[in-house]
Design an enzyme around this catalytic site. Structure first.
Site, PDB file in Angstrom:
ATOM      1  CB  SER A  20      34.809  24.865  31.302  1.00 26.26           C
ATOM      2  OG  SER A  20      35.523  23.716  29.749  1.00 26.26           O
ATOM      3  CE  LYS A  69      35.483  17.782  23.089  1.00 21.70           C
ATOM      4  NZ  LYS A  69      35.661  19.247  21.609  1.00 21.70           N
ATOM      5  CG  ASP A 105      32.901  21.393  19.822  1.00 22.88           C
ATOM      6  OD1 ASP A 105      33.168  22.285  20.800  1.00 22.88           O
ATOM      7  OD2 ASP A 105      33.698  21.128  19.744  1.00 22.88           O
ATOM      8  N   GLY A 130      42.759  20.497   8.498  1.00 26.33           N
ATOM      9  CA  GLY A 130      42.263  19.979   9.841  1.00 26.33           C
ATOM     10  C   GLY A 130      41.256  18.347   9.330  1.00 26.33           C
TER      11      GLY A 130
HETATM   12  P1  NDP Z   1      42.858  16.166  17.135  1.00 30.03           P
HETATM   13  O1  NDP Z   1      44.210  14.976  17.898  1.00 30.03           O
HETATM   14  O2  NDP Z   1      41.685  15.128  16.647  1.00 30.03           O
HETATM   15  O3  NDP Z   1      43.267  16.205  15.156  1.00 30.03           O
HETATM   16  C1  NDP Z   1      44.426  17.127  15.536  1.00 30.03           C
HETATM   17  C2  NDP Z   1      44.642  17.273  13.597  1.00 30.03           C
HETATM   18  O4  NDP Z   1      45.481  18.046  13.600  1.00 30.03           O
HETATM   19  C3  NDP Z   1      44.455  16.624  12.430  1.00 30.03           C
HETATM   20  O5  NDP Z   1      44.152  17.259  10.994  1.00 30.03           O
HETATM   21  C4  NDP Z   1      46.289  16.604  12.397  1.00 30.03           C
HETATM   22  O6  NDP Z   1      46.703  15.833  11.394  1.00 30.03           O
HETATM   23  C5  NDP Z   1      46.892  18.315  12.556  1.00 30.03           C
HETATM   24  N1  NDP Z   1      47.784  18.272  13.028  1.00 30.03           N
HETATM   25  C6  NDP Z   1      48.737  17.821  14.550  1.00 30.03           C
HETATM   26  N2  NDP Z   1      50.042  18.403  14.213  1.00 30.03           N
HETATM   27  C7  NDP Z   1      49.862  19.179  13.043  1.00 30.03           C
HETATM   28  C8  NDP Z   1      50.903  20.047  12.247  1.00 30.03           C
HETATM   29  N3  NDP Z   1      52.469  19.474  13.104  1.00 30.03           N
HETATM   30  N4  NDP Z   1      50.778  20.077  10.712  1.00 30.03           N
HETATM   31  C9  NDP Z   1      49.924  20.154  11.021  1.00 30.03           C
HETATM   32  N5  NDP Z   1      48.788  19.253  11.049  1.00 30.03           N
HETATM   33  C10 NDP Z   1      48.717  18.962  11.962  1.00 30.03           C
HETATM   34  O7  NDP Z   1      42.350  17.062  17.280  1.00 30.03           O
HETATM   35  P2  NDP Z   1      41.490  18.478  17.634  1.00 30.03           P
HETATM   36  O8  NDP Z   1      41.029  18.190  16.057  1.00 30.03           O
HETATM   37  O9  NDP Z   1      40.141  17.590  18.799  1.00 30.03           O
HETATM   38  O10 NDP Z   1      41.243  19.936  17.681  1.00 30.03           O
HETATM   39  C11 NDP Z   1      42.592  20.271  17.200  1.00 30.03           C
HETATM   40  C12 NDP Z   1      42.590  21.659  17.932  1.00 30.03           C
HETATM   41  O11 NDP Z   1      41.566  22.360  18.302  1.00 30.03           O
HETATM   42  C13 NDP Z   1      43.489  21.539  19.101  1.00 30.03           C
HETATM   43  O12 NDP Z   1      44.473  22.615  19.469  1.00 30.03           O
HETATM   44  C14 NDP Z   1      42.415  22.718  20.307  1.00 30.03           C
HETATM   45  O13 NDP Z   1      42.855  22.962  21.412  1.00 30.03           O
HETATM   46  C15 NDP Z   1      41.311  22.860  19.138  1.00 30.03           C
HETATM   47  N6  NDP Z   1      39.828  23.072  19.764  1.00 30.03           N
HETATM   48  C16 NDP Z   1      39.603  24.385  19.808  1.00 30.03           C
HETATM   49  C17 NDP Z   1      37.967  24.296  20.727  1.00 30.03           C
HETATM   50  C18 NDP Z   1      37.765  25.560  20.972  1.00 30.03           C
HETATM   51  O14 NDP Z   1      36.732  25.840  21.499  1.00 30.03           O
HETATM   52  N7  NDP Z   1      38.360  27.499  20.148  1.00 30.03           N
HETATM   53  C19 NDP Z   1      37.002  23.557  20.369  1.00 30.03           C
HETATM   54  C20 NDP Z   1      38.091  21.599  20.192  1.00 30.03           C
HETATM   55  C21 NDP Z   1      39.124  22.451  19.591  1.00 30.03           C
HETATM   56  P3  NDP Z   1      46.421  14.394  10.975  1.00 30.03           P
HETATM   57  O15 NDP Z   1      45.381  14.294  10.771  1.00 30.03           O
HETATM   58  O16 NDP Z   1      47.923  14.564   9.796  1.00 30.03           O
HETATM   59  O17 NDP Z   1      47.694  13.944  11.955  1.00 30.03           O
END
Ligand code: NDP
Length: 277
Positions: A20, A69, A105, A130
């Site tokens: 950022s 957030k 976002d 997700g």
């Molecule tokens: P959270 O920790 O809130 O959620 C994680 C999600 O990933 C959950 O749905 C979880 O499933 C799932 N998950 C994690 N590991 C696995 C796995 N091995 N197999 C299957 N599902 C998995 O994270 P966020 O939602 O905040 O962020 C998610 C991603 O998005 C991050 O990697 C972040 O870097 C990216 N991101 C990118 C942005 C951009 O501007 N490009 C902006 C915001 C985020 P479960 O519910 O079953 O645990």
């Protein structure tokens, strides 16, 4: 810092990886503004204090990233529509003793898809994998584009059900079918756009999604950026087009920049300059 510059920050934990500061400095340079933008590591239990210290230092606004957030949403005294619906905030404005919370976002993702990748979401069938903060933060912006269907899936399916219940009223108002399916059943349907909003790609772990989900002609979008993830490899092996989330990152920053400065910066050159970081 000089008296003439306006001051901004991004707050997270960890924060060393954040692009950022580079993105906002590039926007400011392009439009001829002098700003100071720094990355701040907040202790996990000190987010509120960190924000109040910034306000005391006359900082004008801040971006907020993992894991704050939701806390930023709670702290804000006013919310934009997108922040209120997502119940999460990634951009704060400090103005007239108010803390105004926004969520850019979803706008960032939709602009990257439509303007940079030329994918019109109207009447398309979308799979969103997700159910964490990132997934929840983008759903309303996608519904606004009126796809025919938005299907939610997640490793923990109960979380998708909770989001569907919460967002169903908005889906109905935009005439979109919002449904949940189990990950194992995804290959039985065709999707124009498949979005990976999980964090599985950060450790390059498998999502548990079958390669038959991907088709020639579909776009597989990975929110994680700067990595060849398993999701991207799977999609490419089936002939799908692919993109990582760098464009979303830059577009959400551009919207935050607009909120703070009321100027829309160019994004394409910034996206290009950050490829490979
Ligand atoms: P959270 O920790 O809130 O959620 C994680 C999600 O990933 C959950 O749905 C979880 O499933 C799932 N998950 C994690 N590991 C696995 C796995 N091995 N197999 C299957 N599902 C998995 O994270 P966020 O939602 O905040 O962020 C998610 C991603 O998005 C991050 O990697 C972040 O870097 C990216 N991101 C990118 C942005 C951009 O501007 N490009 C902006 C915001 C985020 P479960 O519910 O079953 O645990």
């Amino acid at each position: 810092m000089t008296e003439l510059e306006k001051h901004f920050a991004v707050i997270g934990n960890p924060i060393h990886h954040s692009l950022s500061p580079q993105i906002h400095s590039a926007f400011a340079k392009e439009v001829g503004l002098h700003i100071d933008y720094e990355a701040i590591l907040s202790p996990l239990d000190e987010f509120k204090n960190t924000i109040h210290q910034l306000i005391a230092q006359k900082v004008s606004g801040a971006n907020v990233t993992l894991p704050f957030k939701k806390e930023a949403y709670e702290l804000a005294s006013q919310h934009s529509n997108h922040a209120r619906i997502a119940e999460a905030v990634n951009t704060l404005e400090f103005k007239n003793d108010e803390i105004i919370g926004h969520n850019t976002d979803g706008i960032g993702l939709v602009r990257d898809l439509e303007q940079n990748l030329n994918v019109d979401l109207k009447s398309k069938k979308i799979l969103l994998i997700g159910a964490g903060g990132a997934a929840e933060g983008v759903i309303y912006s996608m519904l606004e584009k009126k796809p025919s269907e938005l299907i939610l899936t997640n490793r923990t399916i109960e979380k998708s059900n909770v989001i569907q219940n919460k967002m169903d009223v908005h889906a109905k108002s935009f005439d979109v079918n919002l449904n949940v399916i189990e990950i194992a059943k995804c290959p039985h349907q065709y999707f124009d756009v498949i979005i990976n909003a999980t964090s599985a790609g950060l450790n390059n772990t498998e999502l548990g999604i079958d390669h038959k989900v991907f088709h020639e002609g579909s776009l597989a979008y990975e929110m994680v950026y700067g990595k060849e993830t398993f999701f991207i490899e799977q999609a490419q092996s089936q002939g799908s087009k692919t993109s990582d989330g760098l464009g979303m990152l830059v577009e959400q920053a551009a919207e935050a920049f607009f909120i703070w400065h009321l100027i829309k910066p160019q994004t394409k050159s910034v996206i290009e300059s950050l490829k490979g970081f």
